[in-house]
Design an enzyme around this catalytic site. Structure first.
Site, PDB file in Angstrom:
ATOM      1  N   ASP A  41      -0.681   4.697 -14.650  1.00  0.00           N
ATOM      2  CA  ASP A  41       0.756   4.575 -14.372  1.00  0.00           C
ATOM      3  C   ASP A  41       1.490   4.017 -15.591  1.00  0.00           C
ATOM      4  OD1 ASP A  41      -0.178   1.972 -13.929  1.00  0.00           O
ATOM      5  OD2 ASP A  41       0.174   2.060 -11.787  1.00  0.00           O
TER       6      ASP A  41
ATOM      7  N   ARG B 174      -9.720   1.859   0.030  1.00  0.00           N
ATOM      8  CA  ARG B 174     -10.464   2.658  -0.948  1.00  0.00           C
ATOM      9  C   ARG B 174     -11.290   3.766  -0.294  1.00  0.00           C
ATOM     10  NH1 ARG B 174     -10.152   0.043  -5.852  1.00  0.00           N
ATOM     11  NH2 ARG B 174     -10.107  -2.226  -5.810  1.00  0.00           N
TER      12      ARG B 174
ATOM     13  N   GLU C 236     -10.819   7.385 -14.780  1.00  0.00           N
ATOM     14  CA  GLU C 236      -9.907   6.411 -14.174  1.00  0.00           C
ATOM     15  C   GLU C 236      -9.327   6.994 -12.887  1.00  0.00           C
ATOM     16  OE1 GLU C 236      -9.049   3.562 -13.479  1.00  0.00           O
ATOM     17  OE2 GLU C 236      -7.809   2.776 -15.094  1.00  0.00           O
ATOM     18  N   ASP C 237      -8.955   6.121 -11.962  1.00  0.00           N
ATOM     19  CA  ASP C 237      -8.344   6.595 -10.716  1.00  0.00           C
ATOM     20  C   ASP C 237      -6.885   6.943 -10.912  1.00  0.00           C
ATOM     21  OD1 ASP C 237      -7.537   3.934 -11.020  1.00  0.00           O
ATOM     22  OD2 ASP C 237      -7.974   3.354  -8.967  1.00  0.00           O
TER      23      ASP C 237
ATOM     24  N   PHE D 113       3.552   4.138  -4.678  1.00  0.00           N
ATOM     25  CA  PHE D 113       2.348   3.331  -4.532  1.00  0.00           C
ATOM     26  C   PHE D 113       1.433   4.071  -3.557  1.00  0.00           C
ATOM     27  CE2 PHE D 113      -0.482   0.152  -2.816  1.00  0.00           C
ATOM     28  CZ  PHE D 113      -0.915  -0.461  -3.976  1.00  0.00           C
TER      29      PHE D 113
END
Length: 175
Positions: free
Chosen positions: A104, A166, A100-101, A153
Site C-alpha cells: 500500500d 487471515r 508479499e500480501d 482496508f
C-alpha cells in the site's frame, strides 16, 4: 457480510478470482525464471497463504525462506517497519522474489528491497497479491501483481484485522 471484532466486512475478491490470478502469476514467474533456481522470500505473517498457493503452481527448482516484519496497528500503517525475523539465508548472486500480501504505502517494501540488495543478489523482484497504487508514498516497482485495489482496508487470504481474519479463503473489504 462478516464481522471481525468491532468491524463489518463485505465480500470483495472471491476465492475463485484469487485462485485464477495466482495461476496466471505462477505461469509468468515460471516463464521468467525457467533457467534459474529462484529464492522466494515470503513476508510473514500475511503472505503465507498467497505464497503457499503461488509456489505450489511453480514447477521450478526453488528455495523458500521467510522474513517477518510489522508496520501496522489495527487498520493503520505506522510508517515504521519493525523486523521480527530477519533474513538468515545467503542471497548472494541469487534471483530473489519477495512474496508479499499487500503493498500500500510502499514504505515497508522499499525498506525490505533495500535490505535484500545489501545481501548482493543477482536480481530482486516483488510478487504481491494486492497493490493499492493510490496509497503509495514512495515509488516502487512491482513485477507481479495479483490485483490493484482502491484505498480499502481488506482482510482474508492472509490479511488480518488485529490478527483476526487471515484464514478466510476470500478477501473482504471494510464496509
Amino acid at each position: 457480510m462478516i464481522n471481525i471484532l468491532d468491524k463489518t466486512f463485505v465480500p470483495f475478491i472471491s476465492k475463485e478470482e484469487i485462485e485464477t490470478r495466482i495461476t496466471e502469476l505462477a505461469a509468468s514467474i515460471s516463464r521468467d525464471y525457467k533457467d534459474s533456481c529462484p529464492v522466494f522470500l515470503v513476508v510473514l505473517n500475511g503472505a503465507f497463504l498467497f505464497a503457499s498457493e503461488l509456489v505450489k503452481r511453480i514447477p521450478l527448482s526453488c528455495e523458500i525462506t521467510f522474513i517477518r516484519v510489522s508496520s501496522y496497528s489495527k487498520t493503520e500503517s505506522t510508517g515504521e517497519v519493525k523486523e521480527i525475523i530477519g533474513i538468515d539465508k545467503n542471497l548472494a548472486n541469487r534471483d530473489i522474489i519477495i512474496i508479499e500480501d499487500i503493498v500500500d504505502t510502499g514504505l515497508t517494501m522499499s525498506q525490505l528491497i533495500s535490505k535484500v540488495w545489501e545481501k548482493s543478489p543477482k536480481s530482486v523482484e516483488v510478487a504481491t497479491l494486492l497493490h493499492k497504487p493510490e496509497s503509495l508514498k514512495t515509488p516502487i516497482e512491482l513485477r507481479y501483481t495479483g490485483f490493484k485495489i482502491g484505498n480499502k482496508f481488506v482482510v482474508g487470504y492472509g490479511l488480518d484485522y488485529d490478527e483476526i481474519g487471515r484464514n478466510l479463503d476470500s478477501i473482504y473489504a471494510l464496509e
